[in-house]
Design a protein around this motif. Structure first.
Motif, PDB file in Angstrom:
ATOM      1  N   ALA A  94       5.332  -3.330  -5.737  1.00 40.45           N
ATOM      2  CA  ALA A  94       4.664  -2.802  -4.545  1.00 40.45           C
ATOM      3  C   ALA A  94       3.680  -1.704  -4.926  1.00 40.45           C
ATOM      4  CB  ALA A  94       5.693  -2.276  -3.558  1.00 40.45           C
ATOM      5  N   THR A  95       4.044  -0.897  -5.900  1.00 38.23           N
ATOM      6  CA  THR A  95       3.143   0.159  -6.364  1.00 38.23           C
ATOM      7  C   THR A  95       1.891  -0.436  -6.995  1.00 38.23           C
ATOM      8  OG1 THR A  95       5.050   1.601  -6.745  1.00 38.23           O
ATOM      9  CG2 THR A  95       2.988   2.195  -7.838  1.00 38.23           C
ATOM     10  N   VAL A  96       2.065  -1.444  -7.832  1.00 34.99           N
ATOM     11  CA  VAL A  96       0.915  -2.090  -8.471  1.00 34.99           C
ATOM     12  C   VAL A  96       0.009  -2.736  -7.425  1.00 34.99           C
ATOM     13  CG1 VAL A  96       0.253  -4.032  -9.954  1.00 34.99           C
ATOM     14  CG2 VAL A  96       1.998  -2.432 -10.706  1.00 34.99           C
ATOM     15  N   ALA A  97       0.587  -3.439  -6.458  1.00 34.94           N
ATOM     16  CA  ALA A  97      -0.217  -4.083  -5.417  1.00 34.94           C
ATOM     17  C   ALA A  97      -0.955  -3.049  -4.574  1.00 34.94           C
ATOM     18  CB  ALA A  97       0.673  -4.947  -4.532  1.00 34.94           C
ATOM     19  N   PHE A  98      -0.295  -1.944  -4.253  1.00 41.50           N
ATOM     20  CA  PHE A  98      -0.947  -0.893  -3.476  1.00 41.50           C
ATOM     21  C   PHE A  98      -2.118  -0.290  -4.245  1.00 41.50           C
ATOM     22  CE2 PHE A  98      -1.340   3.715  -2.882  1.00 41.50           C
ATOM     23  CZ  PHE A  98      -1.810   3.734  -1.579  1.00 41.50           C
ATOM     24  N   LEU A  99      -1.907   0.035  -5.509  1.00 41.44           N
ATOM     25  CA  LEU A  99      -2.989   0.637  -6.293  1.00 41.44           C
ATOM     26  C   LEU A  99      -4.147  -0.337  -6.491  1.00 41.44           C
ATOM     27  CD1 LEU A  99      -0.906   2.617  -8.936  1.00 41.44           C
ATOM     28  CD2 LEU A  99      -2.170   3.529  -6.973  1.00 41.44           C
ATOM     29  N   ALA A 100      -3.850  -1.607  -6.671  1.00 39.39           N
ATOM     30  CA  ALA A 100      -4.925  -2.597  -6.818  1.00 39.39           C
ATOM     31  C   ALA A 100      -5.713  -2.724  -5.523  1.00 39.39           C
ATOM     32  CB  ALA A 100      -4.341  -3.944  -7.224  1.00 39.39           C
ATOM     33  N   ALA A 101      -5.018  -2.799  -4.392  1.00 44.50           N
ATOM     34  CA  ALA A 101      -5.720  -2.902  -3.109  1.00 44.50           C
ATOM     35  C   ALA A 101      -6.513  -1.644  -2.815  1.00 44.50           C
ATOM     36  CB  ALA A 101      -4.712  -3.169  -1.995  1.00 44.50           C
ATOM     37  N   ARG A 102      -5.976  -0.518  -3.169  1.00 41.42           N
ATOM     38  CA  ARG A 102      -6.680   0.749  -2.932  1.00 41.42           C
ATOM     39  C   ARG A 102      -7.954   0.828  -3.776  1.00 41.42           C
ATOM     40  NH1 ARG A 102      -4.463   6.699  -4.414  1.00 41.42           N
ATOM     41  NH2 ARG A 102      -6.224   7.831  -3.573  1.00 41.42           N
ATOM     42  N   THR A 103      -7.872   0.351  -5.005  1.00 40.37           N
ATOM     43  CA  THR A 103      -9.035   0.399  -5.889  1.00 40.37           C
ATOM     44  C   THR A 103     -10.094  -0.606  -5.460  1.00 40.37           C
ATOM     45  OG1 THR A 103      -7.638   1.084  -7.724  1.00 40.37           O
ATOM     46  CG2 THR A 103      -9.779   0.170  -8.275  1.00 40.37           C
ATOM     47  N   VAL A 104      -9.688  -1.831  -5.175  1.00 42.31           N
ATOM     48  CA  VAL A 104     -10.643  -2.886  -4.841  1.00 42.31           C
ATOM     49  C   VAL A 104     -11.216  -2.692  -3.445  1.00 42.31           C
ATOM     50  CG1 VAL A 104     -10.867  -5.370  -4.432  1.00 42.31           C
ATOM     51  CG2 VAL A 104      -9.640  -4.545  -6.426  1.00 42.31           C
ATOM     52  N   GLY A 105     -10.397  -2.311  -2.479  1.00 45.75           N
ATOM     53  CA  GLY A 105     -10.841  -2.257  -1.095  1.00 45.75           C
ATOM     54  C   GLY A 105     -11.317  -0.912  -0.595  1.00 45.75           C
ATOM     55  N   ARG A 106     -11.498   0.051  -1.479  1.00 42.04           N
ATOM     56  CA  ARG A 106     -11.860   1.401  -1.051  1.00 42.04           C
ATOM     57  C   ARG A 106     -13.195   1.439  -0.313  1.00 42.04           C
ATOM     58  NH1 ARG A 106     -11.389   6.032  -5.282  1.00 42.04           N
ATOM     59  NH2 ARG A 106      -9.253   5.771  -4.638  1.00 42.04           N
ATOM     60  N   ASP A 107     -14.236   0.846  -0.868  1.00 40.49           N
ATOM     61  CA  ASP A 107     -15.564   0.905  -0.240  1.00 40.49           C
ATOM     62  C   ASP A 107     -15.583   0.151   1.090  1.00 40.49           C
ATOM     63  OD1 ASP A 107     -16.575   2.431  -2.292  1.00 40.49           O
ATOM     64  OD2 ASP A 107     -17.371   0.705  -3.394  1.00 40.49           O
ATOM     65  N   TRP A 108     -14.982  -1.045   1.128  1.00 38.98           N
ATOM     66  CA  TRP A 108     -14.969  -1.827   2.358  1.00 38.98           C
ATOM     67  C   TRP A 108     -14.243  -1.083   3.465  1.00 38.98           C
ATOM     68  CZ3 TRP A 108     -11.038  -3.906   5.310  1.00 38.98           C
ATOM     69  CH2 TRP A 108     -11.454  -4.758   6.339  1.00 38.98           C
ATOM     70  N   THR A 109     -13.110  -0.478   3.137  1.00 40.72           N
ATOM     71  CA  THR A 109     -12.354   0.269   4.146  1.00 40.72           C
ATOM     72  C   THR A 109     -13.133   1.474   4.630  1.00 40.72           C
ATOM     73  OG1 THR A 109     -10.324  -0.402   3.057  1.00 40.72           O
ATOM     74  CG2 THR A 109     -10.155   1.413   4.595  1.00 40.72           C
ATOM     75  N   GLY A 110     -13.807   2.149   3.731  1.00 41.82           N
ATOM     76  CA  GLY A 110     -14.622   3.297   4.121  1.00 41.82           C
ATOM     77  C   GLY A 110     -15.767   2.916   5.037  1.00 41.82           C
ATOM     78  N   ARG A 111     -16.422   1.786   4.745  1.00 44.03           N
ATOM     79  CA  ARG A 111     -17.525   1.336   5.589  1.00 44.03           C
ATOM     80  C   ARG A 111     -17.037   0.869   6.944  1.00 44.03           C
ATOM     81  NH1 ARG A 111     -19.136  -1.279   0.823  1.00 44.03           N
ATOM     82  NH2 ARG A 111     -18.314  -3.227   1.679  1.00 44.03           N
ATOM     83  N   SER A 112     -15.922   0.187   6.991  1.00 43.98           N
ATOM     84  CA  SER A 112     -15.472  -0.364   8.270  1.00 43.98           C
ATOM     85  C   SER A 112     -14.812   0.683   9.159  1.00 43.98           C
ATOM     86  CB  SER A 112     -14.503  -1.521   8.034  1.00 43.98           C
ATOM     87  OG  SER A 112     -13.340  -1.046   7.393  1.00 43.98           O
ATOM     88  N   SER A 113     -14.389   1.796   8.605  1.00 39.96           N
ATOM     89  CA  SER A 113     -13.738   2.821   9.433  1.00 39.96           C
ATOM     90  C   SER A 113     -14.705   3.884   9.933  1.00 39.96           C
ATOM     91  CB  SER A 113     -12.598   3.484   8.650  1.00 39.96           C
ATOM     92  OG  SER A 113     -13.121   4.184   7.546  1.00 39.96           O
ATOM     93  N   ARG A 114     -15.954   3.819   9.519  1.00 40.50           N
ATOM     94  CA  ARG A 114     -16.953   4.778  10.018  1.00 40.50           C
ATOM     95  C   ARG A 114     -17.393   4.385  11.424  1.00 40.50           C
ATOM     96  NH1 ARG A 114     -20.087   4.714   4.623  1.00 40.50           N
ATOM     97  NH2 ARG A 114     -18.792   6.143   3.455  1.00 40.50           N
ATOM     98  N   GLY A 115     -17.856   5.346  12.141  1.00 36.12           N
ATOM     99  CA  GLY A 115     -18.363   5.070  13.476  1.00 36.12           C
ATOM    100  C   GLY A 115     -17.276   5.231  14.516  1.00 36.12           C
ATOM    101  N   ARG A 116     -17.314   4.351  15.500  1.00 37.52           N
ATOM    102  CA  ARG A 116     -16.327   4.421  16.570  1.00 37.52           C
ATOM    103  C   ARG A 116     -14.993   4.179  16.012  1.00 37.52           C
ATOM    104  NH1 ARG A 116     -17.459   0.681  21.403  1.00 37.52           N
ATOM    105  NH2 ARG A 116     -15.383   1.149  22.079  1.00 37.52           N
TER     106      ARG A 116
END
Length: 116
Positions: A94-116
């Motif tokens: 679970a730790t490995v999967a979390f760190l991989a998702a955090r590393t790969v999806g960081r930019d997408w999550t940041g872009r989609s959470s901006r705004g409203r």
């Protein structure tokens, strides 16, 4: 502020490794049965528990289901040690999967959470 170029390359390589691992898990899914896992781990002798926990650590990142691994742990190591090895492997996975998702999806999550 733009991110350094090395971070993008590292994320791309990690994403490529994750996709390749998922593809291999799908292609070789018939090896992910309890008898196959049992034969593989039992053949490793005293290194079996360590190999099992390592397999359980990388498995969730490649979308390998945990049930066959849990059942194989119970058959191989008994109820007590099978539970211990499964919990250690599942927590590390679970730790490995979390760190991989955090590393790969960081930019997408940041872009989609901006705004409203």
């Amino acid at each position: 502020m733009p991110r350094p170029r090395g971070g993008s390359v590292r994320r791309f390589v990690l994403l490529a490794v994750l996709l390749a691992g998922i593809g291999c898990a799908v292609i070789w899914r018939h090896y992910l049965t309890v008898p196959q896992i049992h034969a593989f781990v039992a053949g490793l002798g005293p290194w079996g528990p360590l190999a099992f926990m390592l397999l359980y650590t990388v498995g969730p990142a490649f979308l390998v289901p945990g049930l066959p691994l849990d059942l194989a742990a119970g058959v191989l190591f008994g109820p007590v040690w099978g539970t211990v090895y499964s919990l250690v492997g599942a927590t590390a996975g679970a730790t490995v999967a979390f760190l991989a998702a955090r590393t790969v999806g960081r930019d997408w999550t940041g872009r989609s959470s901006r705004g409203r």
